[in-house]
Design an enzyme around this catalytic site. Structure first.
Site, PDB file in Angstrom:
ATOM      1  N   HIS A 153      -1.947 -15.573  -0.426  1.00 40.92           N
ATOM      2  CA  HIS A 153      -2.333 -16.682   0.448  1.00 40.92           C
ATOM      3  C   HIS A 153      -2.515 -16.247   1.905  1.00 40.92           C
ATOM      4  O   HIS A 153      -3.053 -16.999   2.709  1.00 40.92           O
ATOM      5  CB  HIS A 153      -1.340 -17.839   0.334  1.00 40.92           C
ATOM      6  CG  HIS A 153      -0.039 -17.638   1.050  1.00 40.92           C
ATOM      7  ND1 HIS A 153       0.757 -18.692   1.446  1.00 40.92           N
ATOM      8  CD2 HIS A 153       0.623 -16.512   1.440  1.00 40.92           C
ATOM      9  CE1 HIS A 153       1.843 -18.227   2.039  1.00 40.92           C
ATOM     10  NE2 HIS A 153       1.784 -16.919   2.058  1.00 40.92           N
ATOM     11  N   GLY A 194       4.498   1.924   1.278  1.00 38.77           N
ATOM     12  CA  GLY A 194       3.057   1.967   1.106  1.00 38.77           C
ATOM     13  C   GLY A 194       2.354   0.732   1.618  1.00 38.77           C
ATOM     14  O   GLY A 194       2.974  -0.179   2.182  1.00 38.77           O
ATOM     15  N   ASP A 195       1.039   0.722   1.396  1.00 37.38           N
ATOM     16  CA  ASP A 195       0.156  -0.337   1.854  1.00 37.38           C
ATOM     17  C   ASP A 195      -0.615  -0.839   0.640  1.00 37.38           C
ATOM     18  O   ASP A 195      -1.364  -0.084   0.021  1.00 37.38           O
ATOM     19  CB  ASP A 195      -0.801   0.223   2.909  1.00 37.38           C
ATOM     20  CG  ASP A 195      -1.787  -0.798   3.432  1.00 37.38           C
ATOM     21  OD1 ASP A 195      -1.851  -1.917   2.886  1.00 37.38           O
ATOM     22  OD2 ASP A 195      -2.529  -0.472   4.376  1.00 37.38           O
ATOM     23  N   PHE A 196      -0.430  -2.122   0.282  1.00 39.53           N
ATOM     24  CA  PHE A 196      -1.067  -2.613  -0.947  1.00 39.53           C
ATOM     25  C   PHE A 196      -2.590  -2.672  -0.850  1.00 39.53           C
ATOM     26  O   PHE A 196      -3.273  -2.853  -1.856  1.00 39.53           O
ATOM     27  CB  PHE A 196      -0.500  -3.962  -1.399  1.00 39.53           C
ATOM     28  CG  PHE A 196      -0.399  -5.029  -0.331  1.00 39.53           C
ATOM     29  CD1 PHE A 196      -1.497  -5.453   0.403  1.00 39.53           C
ATOM     30  CD2 PHE A 196       0.835  -5.647  -0.089  1.00 39.53           C
ATOM     31  CE1 PHE A 196      -1.395  -6.444   1.354  1.00 39.53           C
ATOM     32  CE2 PHE A 196       0.947  -6.644   0.876  1.00 39.53           C
ATOM     33  CZ  PHE A 196      -0.175  -7.051   1.602  1.00 39.53           C
ATOM     34  N   ASP A 250       6.714  -1.877   0.075  1.00 38.33           N
ATOM     35  CA  ASP A 250       6.350  -2.501   1.354  1.00 38.33           C
ATOM     36  C   ASP A 250       6.284  -1.408   2.410  1.00 38.33           C
ATOM     37  O   ASP A 250       6.470  -0.222   2.121  1.00 38.33           O
ATOM     38  CB  ASP A 250       7.359  -3.593   1.747  1.00 38.33           C
ATOM     39  CG  ASP A 250       6.672  -4.774   2.449  1.00 38.33           C
ATOM     40  OD1 ASP A 250       5.870  -4.516   3.373  1.00 38.33           O
ATOM     41  OD2 ASP A 250       6.942  -5.922   2.082  1.00 38.33           O
TER      42      ASP A 250
END
Length: 367
Positions: free
Chosen positions: A262, A243-245, A219
């Site tokens: 969602h 990190g950044d998904f 995250d």
């Protein structure tokens, strides 16, 4: 009685029946329209911590008001409404007590949900819900029109609101994590990556009792700062990954995404899932934990949350066929949907055919 008279009587009876049905319908619709006041009252009670003052038994509104710094007559009116739904109960002497059903409102309850109530009724959710007509007219979220920027950009700039969100999500998840983890098909020995895993509640539930698992919590840095993985039971079996998904995710045998997809539109979801496919070890699997909307008219919490998603974010709740299209566009194959005792299901994906760059942004229409 002559035939004409009989006909007139029958018509009069039908008119009376129709009128009665109309009155019943009108009363029901009005009652439904007033329903928004119940969560407003629930938020007020959670915000002042009234449930904590009832842990030792019933108290009068005056006693509760003194303990919470509130106005006694106003507090009584709020509790009286909440008592109609069974979270509180008023006795014959005008005292209120907390019921078993409302016990989770206590901050020291086994599964406290106060932060979740405050998150779900926060102005970032409440105000856009009041502007749903804008969603119908424009086909997009109402959030930006109210706050001047998208949902997560607003959170990045407002630390107080971000804290409400993350603490609320952790509280909302607490009752779900154990039964979901118990139903996840984890191998005996594997690396489990919790993608966008917040404070790590689900990963912690997965690691407990499974000594062969190693966990990676992925995250943003400010979210990872509040993680809960540092326990004696999980010592040496977890790591943090900032990190950044949308850019990449850490490699692993099992990639978990709980209440992530969602939040985002189809194209963004495909991008996240493509990054997961790239990070997936041979024979691994992606486990998307989200509501899977059932067909028909039966009530389901996911149908309610779907409208919240529409009002405040760009995402949506999805059907099984919706997930299948997303997976296919990302080079995954939906292998099965595993129900859990919660409102969420586990949508399992395995590596499929590597998609073209064109297909990655074209998951297909909504189901």
């Amino acid at each position: 009685m002559r035939e004409g008279a009989r006909g007139t009587a029958r018509e009069g009876a039908r008119e009376t029946t129709a009128e009665e049905a109309g009155r019943r319908s009108a009363a029901l619709v009005i009652e439904e329209a007033l329903g928004f006041l119940y969560p407003a009252a629930l938020r007020a009670a959670a915000a002042v911590g009234v449930a904590d003052q009832l842990a030792d038994g019933a108290r009068t509104p005056e006693e509760l008001a003194a303990a919470t710094g509130t106005d006694a007559p106003s507090l009584r009116r709020v509790l009286r409404l909440l008592a109609t739904r069974g979270l509180f109960e008023e006795d014959g002497r005008g005292r209120f007590r907390l019921t078993e059903a409302g016990d989770a409102l206590r901050s020291d309850a086994p599964v406290p949900v106060g932060p979740a109530v405050l998150m779900l009724t926060d102005r970032t959710m409440w105000r856009p819900a009041g502007e749903l007509t804008r969603c119908l007219e424009d086909g997009g979220s109402a959030f930006g029109h109210i706050f001047g920027m998208p949902f997560f950009e607003h959170f990045a700039r407002d630390e107080e609101t971000a804290a409400v969100f993350h603490e609320g999500m952790a509280a909302m998840s607490e009752a779900e994590n154990r039964p979901i983890a118990d139903n996840c098909p984890f191998p005996g020995a594997a690396t489990v990556v919790d993608v966008g895993g917040g404070h790590g509640g689900l990963l912690l539930a997965a690691l407990r009792g499974r000594p062969g698992l190693h966990g990676v919590l992925h995250d943003r840095a400010h979210v990872l700062a509040g993680h809960r993985l540092d326990t004696e039971e999980t010592k040496g079996r977890w790591s943090l990954h900032e990190g950044d998904f949308f850019t990449s995710v850490p490699p692993g045998d099992v990639l978990l995404l709980k209440r992530i997809l969602h939040d985002w539109d189809d194209e963004q979801c495909v991008g996240i899932l493509r990054n997961c496919r790239r990070a997936l070890a041979p024979g691994g699997r992606v486990l998307v934990v989200d509501a899977v909307l059932p067909p028909g008219n039966a009530p389901h919490q996911g149908k309610t949350l779907d409208v919240m998603m529409m009002a405040s974010l760009v995402g949506r709740e999805r059907t099984e066929s919706d997930f299948a299209r997303l997976f296919d566009a990302a080079g995954l194959r939906l292998s099965r949907v595993i129900p859990t005792p919660t409102v969420l299901s586990i949508v399992e994906g395995v590596a499929g055919t590597e998609p073209s760059e064109k297909s990655a942004g074209e998951p297909g229409g909504a189901g």
